[in-house]
Design a protein around this motif. Structure first.
Motif: not given
Length: 268
Positions: A261-268
């Protein structure tokens, strides 16, 4: 992001009801504020709320059938925000004010030092919103505070950590801060949408290591303790890993040819 299959309809996390007496009190208080604002036709405001508290507050507004509400933290990307209950055609207050805090010396205070110093004045956490460092000066921080507490904090805050501090009211944040931080959107694939698999991808570590963080009680999702590594996750979930950092799962995409599964995210 390339997909080998159609993107599925995005699943969303359902409302998680209040988990303790403090959360139940918050919801009752917001419902009462809604009734007062509606009956008297006057605006009402809470203090600064965390992400989790904002979810509960919004649910209370819906329960009270009060639609004229918004959340505001002083700038569009604020994390801690005030619930503003503003009936139509009524005057509105500006609930948020700002402070510029300048320190000098070799041991400059950080976010925790400033928060501790402000709370040390006898103020509640709800009086303080986001605390942001000026990217162009390590010795300068800005704080969003309740408007009626701005003058008090400016007059009484004289130190933070081990450094003397000069606090002064300011009309707004510098443009570089008001626009919000620049975050790099990252992409990954995961074998499943289990919490341990997604957390491992975001932390760039092994699944076993991620499971250890969960078992040690160091992980929260949306400010609630994560109880099990196999718990399902959803788009927009916020992961807080004590001692490491925070991550937001932005999007869940389709699947690769290898059924990942493809996911996108960012870190604070």
């Amino acid at each position: 992001m390339a997909y080998s299959s159609d993107k599925p309809a995005a699943a969303v996390r359902g409302f998680v009801p209040p988990q303790n007496d403090e959360e139940r009190r918050l919801m009752r208080r917001v419902e009462e504020l809604c009734r007062v604002a509606q009956a008297r036709g006057i605006p009402r405001y809470t203090g600064f709320l965390s992400d989790r508290e904002q979810v509960l507050a919004e649910a209370s507004c819906h329960r009270a059938a009060f639609a004229a509400f918004r959340f505001w933290g002083g700038y569009p990307e604020a994390e801690r925000r005030i619930l503003c209950l503003e009936p139509p055609q009524t005057w509105q207050e500006e609930p948020v004010a700002f402070l510029k805090m300048t320190a000098q010396g070799d041991d400059l205070p950080g976010h925790r030092d400033y928060l501790g110093a402000i709370l040390g004045l006898g103020l509640d956490r709800a009086c303080v919103g986001d605390i942001l460092q000026d990217p162009q000066s390590a010795g300068v921080f800005y704080a969003a505070v309740l408007a009626d507490k701005q003058e008090l904090i400016a007059a009484e805050l004289t130190s933070a950590g081990r450094s003397p501090v000069r606090a002064e009211p300011c009309a707004s944040l510098p443009d570089t801060l008001a626009r919000g931080p620049e975050r790099t959107l990252q992409e990954a694939t995961v074998s499943s949408l289990r919490a341990d698999a997604v957390l491992a991808a975001m932390m760039h570590t092994s699944r076993g290591r991620a499971a250890d963080y969960i078992a040690a009680g160091r992980v929260e999702i949306n400010h609630l303790p994560l109880q099990a590594p196999h718990a399902a996750v959803y788009a927009r979930d916020i992961f807080t890993v004590r001692g490491v950092g925070r991550y937001r799962l932005m999007e869940i995409g389709g699947k690769s040819r290898k059924d990942r599964v493809f996911i996108s995210f960012f870190q604070y």
